[in-house]
Write an enzyme that holds these catalytic residues in place. Sequence first.
Site, PDB file in Angstrom:
ATOM      1  N   ARG A 110      -7.069  -7.556  -6.017  1.00  6.94           N
ATOM      2  CA  ARG A 110      -8.375  -7.728  -5.390  1.00  6.94           C
ATOM      3  C   ARG A 110      -9.161  -6.437  -5.490  1.00  6.94           C
ATOM      4  NH1 ARG A 110      -8.876 -10.036   0.626  1.00  6.94           N
ATOM      5  NH2 ARG A 110      -8.180  -7.945   1.112  1.00  6.94           N
ATOM      6  N   THR A 114     -15.591  -5.510  -3.938  1.00  8.05           N
ATOM      7  CA  THR A 114     -16.152  -6.867  -4.009  1.00  8.05           C
ATOM      8  C   THR A 114     -15.208  -7.908  -3.394  1.00  8.05           C
ATOM      9  OG1 THR A 114     -15.099  -7.378  -6.120  1.00  8.05           O
ATOM     10  CG2 THR A 114     -17.250  -6.287  -6.209  1.00  8.05           C
ATOM     11  N   ASP A 206      -1.041  -5.338   4.730  1.00  9.92           N
ATOM     12  CA  ASP A 206      -1.060  -5.465   3.267  1.00  9.92           C
ATOM     13  C   ASP A 206       0.342  -5.847   2.792  1.00  9.92           C
ATOM     14  OD1 ASP A 206      -0.823  -4.795   0.439  1.00  9.92           O
ATOM     15  OD2 ASP A 206      -2.801  -3.916   0.665  1.00  9.92           O
ATOM     16  N   ASP A 209       1.951  -3.705  -0.115  1.00 11.99           N
ATOM     17  CA  ASP A 209       2.346  -2.363   0.318  1.00 11.99           C
ATOM     18  C   ASP A 209       3.571  -2.413   1.228  1.00 11.99           C
ATOM     19  OD1 ASP A 209       0.442  -1.072  -1.116  1.00 11.99           O
ATOM     20  OD2 ASP A 209      -0.937  -0.763   0.555  1.00 11.99           O
TER      21      ASP A 209
HETATM   22  C1  PRP Z   1      -3.151  -9.418  -1.947  1.00 13.71           C
HETATM   23  C2  PRP Z   1      -2.318 -10.663  -1.779  1.00 13.71           C
HETATM   24  C3  PRP Z   1      -3.087 -11.684  -2.558  1.00 13.71           C
HETATM   25  C4  PRP Z   1      -4.512 -11.274  -2.312  1.00 13.71           C
HETATM   26  C5  PRP Z   1      -5.097 -12.182  -1.265  1.00 13.71           C
HETATM   27  O1  PRP Z   1      -2.913  -8.830  -3.167  1.00 13.71           O
HETATM   28  O2  PRP Z   1      -0.992 -10.519  -2.190  1.00 13.71           O
HETATM   29  O3  PRP Z   1      -2.797 -11.700  -3.950  1.00 13.71           O
HETATM   30  O4  PRP Z   1      -4.485  -9.919  -1.833  1.00 13.71           O
HETATM   31  O5  PRP Z   1      -6.427 -11.916  -1.077  1.00 13.71           O
HETATM   32  P1  PRP Z   1      -7.577 -12.951  -1.454  1.00 13.71           P
HETATM   33  O6  PRP Z   1      -7.152 -14.275  -0.918  1.00 13.71           O
HETATM   34  O7  PRP Z   1      -8.765 -12.384  -0.719  1.00 13.71           O
HETATM   35  O8  PRP Z   1      -7.771 -12.929  -2.928  1.00 13.71           O
HETATM   36  P2  PRP Z   1      -3.645  -7.491  -3.658  1.00 13.71           P
HETATM   37  O9  PRP Z   1      -4.928  -7.815  -4.316  1.00 13.71           O
HETATM   38  O10 PRP Z   1      -3.696  -6.523  -2.513  1.00 13.71           O
HETATM   39  O11 PRP Z   1      -2.686  -6.972  -4.809  1.00 13.71           O
HETATM   40  P3  PRP Z   1      -1.179  -6.451  -4.756  1.00 13.71           P
HETATM   41  O12 PRP Z   1      -0.298  -7.648  -4.473  1.00 13.71           O
HETATM   42  O13 PRP Z   1      -0.970  -5.915  -6.118  1.00 13.71           O
HETATM   43  O14 PRP Z   1      -1.069  -5.424  -3.671  1.00 13.71           O
HETATM   44  N1  URA Z   2      -3.963  -9.181   1.227  1.00 13.55           N
HETATM   45  C1  URA Z   2      -2.990  -8.769   2.060  1.00 13.55           C
HETATM   46  O1  URA Z   2      -1.943  -8.286   1.612  1.00 13.55           O
HETATM   47  N2  URA Z   2      -3.189  -8.913   3.376  1.00 13.55           N
HETATM   48  C2  URA Z   2      -4.309  -9.432   3.892  1.00 13.55           C
HETATM   49  O2  URA Z   2      -4.426  -9.544   5.123  1.00 13.55           O
HETATM   50  C3  URA Z   2      -5.324  -9.848   3.011  1.00 13.55           C
HETATM   51  C4  URA Z   2      -5.122  -9.712   1.670  1.00 13.55           C
END
Ligand code: PRP
Ligand code: URA
Length: 215
Positions: A110, A114, A206, A209
């Site tokens: 994400r 944006t 998160d 993380d």
């Molecule tokens: C997080 C999560 C989803 C997304 C959800 O991933 O694991 O993939 O955000 O958010 P959305 O519904 O608003 O799209 P992130 O983009 O943080 O990536 P990562 O798993 O690599 O940390």
């Molecule tokens: N992605 C995450 O990992 N946590 C949230 O709460 C939203 C997006």
Amino acid sequence: MDTAPAFPTLSITRHPLIQHKLTILRDRRTPTKIFKELVDEIAMLMAYEATSGLQLEAVPVETPLEPATGWQVSGKKLTLVPILRAGLGMVEGILRLVPGARVGHIGLYRDHDTLEPVDYYFKVPSDAAERDFFVLDPMLATGGSAAAAVTSLKRAGATRIRFLCLVAAPEGVRRLAKAHPDVPVYCASLDRELNTHGYILPGLGDAGDRLFGTR
Ligand code: PRP
Ligand code: URA
């Protein structure tokens, strides 16, 4: 499993063990090791319910006493598709339940400003039209990542797609249902709302993380 009239595509798994484990997962003091184990266990328990609609076919089986008729899941092997990174935490638990499943991968993150998904990787079995897909991601927040993942899968030919997450926000469930009304969504909790940074409240923070210790 519960359904909510305002969210026709959504099923909420209320099993007591899932709710107990989810509460430990939410706790800010839960360390990475336990967090990882809990995501794995909850995913396995949720998959048990999310696979209850799979089609069966009759098969002959020879017991030690006589020939009989048994059942097997029909069609090609199920395909799990974790959205990188956090979806990876759900794969092993589900594979314990469905050891023959194939595993594809969709790389999305994400954009911090944006909140829209940016894709960087896509690999699923080539005969997508003949398989049942389970897209995995612990978090359904704005729904941008989930909707983009399903769009990519459909472009590859997939027609039978389910989405499994642990925590969903109403905004995300609505966006995914609007873009893909044919995709059933399974979660362990429908949380209250998103904050201004697109994080789910109360949520669990998160997920990527916390899973990988990169905070
Ligand atoms: C997080 C999560 C989803 C997304 C959800 O991933 O694991 O993939 O955000 O958010 P959305 O519904 O608003 O799209 P992130 O983009 O943080 O990536 P990562 O798993 O690599 O940390
Ligand atoms: N992605 C995450 O990992 N946590 C949230 O709460 C939203 C997006």
